[in-house]
Design a protein around this motif. Structure first.
Motif, mmCIF file in Angstrom:
data_model
loop_
_atom_site.group_PDB
_atom_site.id
_atom_site.type_symbol
_atom_site.label_atom_id
_atom_site.label_comp_id
_atom_site.label_asym_id
_atom_site.label_seq_id
_atom_site.Cartn_x
_atom_site.Cartn_y
_atom_site.Cartn_z
ATOM 1 N N GLY A 101 1.247 -6.335 -9.688
ATOM 2 C CA GLY A 101 0.509 -5.329 -10.457
ATOM 3 C C GLY A 101 0.181 -4.137 -9.572
ATOM 4 O O GLY A 101 -0.182 -4.314 -8.401
ATOM 5 N N ILE A 102 0.329 -2.917 -10.084
ATOM 6 C CA ILE A 102 0.024 -1.717 -9.298
ATOM 7 C C ILE A 102 -1.295 -1.135 -9.794
ATOM 8 O O ILE A 102 -1.457 -0.840 -10.979
ATOM 9 N N TYR A 103 -2.253 -0.990 -8.864
ATOM 10 C CA TYR A 103 -3.588 -0.482 -9.187
ATOM 11 C C TYR A 103 -3.889 0.724 -8.306
ATOM 12 O O TYR A 103 -3.517 0.760 -7.135
ATOM 13 N N THR A 104 -4.578 1.694 -8.892
ATOM 14 C CA THR A 104 -4.785 2.972 -8.221
ATOM 15 C C THR A 104 -6.239 3.147 -7.804
ATOM 16 O O THR A 104 -7.158 2.905 -8.596
ATOM 17 N N PHE A 105 -6.427 3.556 -6.551
ATOM 18 C CA PHE A 105 -7.748 3.839 -5.979
ATOM 19 C C PHE A 105 -7.732 5.259 -5.419
ATOM 20 O O PHE A 105 -6.670 5.878 -5.325
ATOM 21 N N PRO A 106 -8.887 5.804 -5.039
ATOM 22 C CA PRO A 106 -8.920 7.221 -4.643
ATOM 23 C C PRO A 106 -7.954 7.590 -3.510
ATOM 24 O O PRO A 106 -7.348 8.656 -3.551
ATOM 25 N N GLN A 107 -7.802 6.710 -2.501
ATOM 26 C CA GLN A 107 -6.936 7.058 -1.359
ATOM 27 C C GLN A 107 -5.524 6.479 -1.468
ATOM 28 O O GLN A 107 -4.586 7.027 -0.910
ATOM 29 N N VAL A 108 -5.406 5.348 -2.169
ATOM 30 C CA VAL A 108 -4.142 4.598 -2.130
ATOM 31 C C VAL A 108 -3.821 3.956 -3.479
ATOM 32 O O VAL A 108 -4.694 3.751 -4.322
ATOM 33 N N HIS A 109 -2.528 3.651 -3.663
ATOM 34 C CA HIS A 109 -2.081 2.696 -4.685
ATOM 35 C C HIS A 109 -1.908 1.345 -3.994
ATOM 36 O O HIS A 109 -1.494 1.288 -2.839
ATOM 37 N N GLN A 110 -2.242 0.254 -4.698
ATOM 38 C CA GLN A 110 -2.132 -1.092 -4.115
ATOM 39 C C GLN A 110 -1.337 -2.006 -5.045
ATOM 40 O O GLN A 110 -1.417 -1.885 -6.273
ATOM 41 N N MET A 111 -0.600 -2.929 -4.431
ATOM 42 C CA MET A 111 0.096 -3.975 -5.179
ATOM 43 C C MET A 111 -0.778 -5.231 -5.153
ATOM 44 O O MET A 111 -1.080 -5.756 -4.081
ATOM 45 N N THR A 147 0.846 -1.199 0.000
ATOM 46 C CA THR A 147 0.000 0.000 0.000
ATOM 47 C C THR A 147 0.879 1.246 0.000
ATOM 48 O O THR A 147 1.891 1.291 0.699
ATOM 49 N N ALA A 148 0.485 2.254 -0.774
ATOM 50 C CA ALA A 148 1.154 3.563 -0.738
ATOM 51 C C ALA A 148 0.101 4.646 -0.886
ATOM 52 O O ALA A 148 -0.869 4.487 -1.639
ATOM 53 N N LYS A 149 0.284 5.758 -0.175
ATOM 54 C CA LYS A 149 -0.710 6.839 -0.220
ATOM 55 C C LYS A 149 -0.628 7.588 -1.541
ATOM 56 O O LYS A 149 0.422 7.621 -2.202
ATOM 57 N N ARG A 150 -1.733 8.185 -1.936
ATOM 58 C CA ARG A 150 -1.806 9.004 -3.143
ATOM 59 C C ARG A 150 -1.254 10.406 -2.875
ATOM 60 O O ARG A 150 -1.213 10.869 -1.738
#
Length: 416
Positions: free
Chosen positions: A292-302, A238-241
């Motif tokens: 795979g890296i996927y982007t959501f409103p609050q975070v990026h996820q692996m 997890t990483a913050k946007r």
């Protein structure tokens, strides 16, 4: 119908559904996904119902499916671990969700693109829904949100779990903490709508089981079946946007190449591969996508994707049982990780880190992971949500605490 009209219809349909004792909405929020059959499914009313405690719940679900062979929607609580393995739970449970609950809906509506389809029930329900005056209640809540762990206790507990890793008991454990409110009075549908607007995710859902509610903005798929193929997509990393586009892209690149996050992810990929092997045609388990890296409103996820061909001699209900609970919410080795979870967490997980989803008449299914979700017992006025993360040898306790707060941010914003 255009997108705006479809969204209004969805809101009206969900409002109508919530007036029934039991309903379930599964919403992909139109994320593109090769395995999702419909953008949104709304199941309304319960023609047939199965509620079963851990013990022989999966066998009862097997019989329930074979008896009805119909669309069914349901909950698999984390506490089914006590049936799958020789485990127990020491904590009290103030939410009291059933361990397993499934229902055959009276009405079932599917939304796909600009189309509305009635799968169960008369087509006239579309007109009934169109005529509904849409309520716009504000999701106001005067809640005193408390935490089972203060920061110091959380950090000390992470260090204790790391000592188990150093000793060789486990490689990784998913350690969670509960936020809760007593005397909580909310409008569940209004809170769900606010959560879904703030944090739209591909496996979101609203599930009402009488006076129990799951309001979910989960980004994670547990397991789905398409034809003879099983697909699992664990999230670890997890990483913050960032609001700055250049910085946001750099954060994504850094997550993709982060050795610690890769190590967390690959441990769970190996665990999922092992779980799938129990139900697979020999040699058919494969990793379709790693890191795979996927982007959501609050975070990026692996997110990684693992699949296999289902052995024709194994019933699909047993394939679910063979992979439950999901590795991303337990750790490795799985049984020891679950024992430590019960020893060091302060709350019974119950529905949290379980799964809800649907089974089709042909035996295809799709189930999410209950994370980023608000759980609410309306009769007891008890509200709860939990957040957690993977603890490994390389984990920094302070950083893990901050990641928990990041994961909690959307829900805290909704409830504030």
């Amino acid at each position: 119908m255009n997108n705006a009209e479809i969204n209004v219809f969805k809101q009206k349909a969900l409002q109508w559904a919530a007036s029934f004792e039991v309903c379930c909405c599964l919403d992909s929020n139109q994320y593109s996904d090769p395995y999702t059959q419909y953008d949104c499914l709304i199941a309304i009313g319960n023609d047939q119902t199965l509620s079963a405690p851990a013990g022989n719940a999966f066998q009862q679900l097997h019989s329930f499916y074979e008896e009805h062979k119909d669309w069914m929607f349901g909950l698999l609580s984390y506490e089914l671990k006590n049936e799958v393995e020789d485990l127990s739970s020491q904590h009290t449970d103030q939410l009291n969700f059933p361990d397993l609950f499934f229902f055959v809906p009276t009405y079932l509506i599917a939304l796909q693109g600009d189309e509305i389809k009635v799968i169960k029930g008369a087509n006239s329900i579309i007109e009934t829904i169109h005529r509904i005056d849409l309520d716009r209640p504000i999701a106001k809540s005067n809640l005193k949100i408390e935490n089972r762990f203060d920061k110091e206790t959380y950090i000390a507990t992470v260090e204790k779990l790391k000592s188990h890793i150093k000793r060789g008991d486990i490689y990784e454990v998913n350690f969670c903490q509960e936020f809760f409110a007593n005397h909580a009075k909310i409008n569940p549908l209004a809170v769900y709508n606010k959560l879904n607007a703030l944090s739209p995710t591909p496996f979101a859902g609203f599930f009402k089981i009488y006076d129990h509610y799951i309001l979910s903005a989960t980004p994670e798929r547990f397991l789905c079946k398409r034809g003879n193929r099983l697909i699992s997509q664990p999230i670890k990393g997890t990483a913050k946007r960032s609001s700055n586009a250049v910085e946001d892209e750099q954060i994504k690149i850094a997550l993709k190449s982060n050795i610690k996050e890769q190590a967390e992810n690959v441990m769970i990929v190996d665990l999922v591969r092992n779980d799938l092997t129990k139900s697979a045609v020999q040699g058919s388990v494969k990793v379709d996508e790693l890191f795979g890296i996927y982007t959501f409103p609050q975070v990026h996820q692996m997110i990684s994707t693992i699949s296999c061909e289902l052995n024709p001699s194994i019933h699909f209900i047993d394939a679910i049982k063979n992979t439950f609970p999901m590795g991303s919410m337990t750790g490795a080795p799985k049984i020891k990780a679950m024992q430590l979870i019960d020893a060091y967490e302060k709350s019974k997980r119950g529905a949290f880190s379980g799964s809800f989803g649907c089974i089709s008449p042909t035996g295809d299914f799709d189930f999410n992971v209950i994370i980023r979700s608000i759980l609410y017992n309306a009769s007891e006025h008890y509200l709860s949500f939990q957040v957690g993360g993977a603890i490994t040898y390389a984990a920094n306790a302070e950083a893990e605490y901050e990641e928990c707060m990041l994961k909690a941010s959307a829900i805290l914003k909704v409830l504030s």
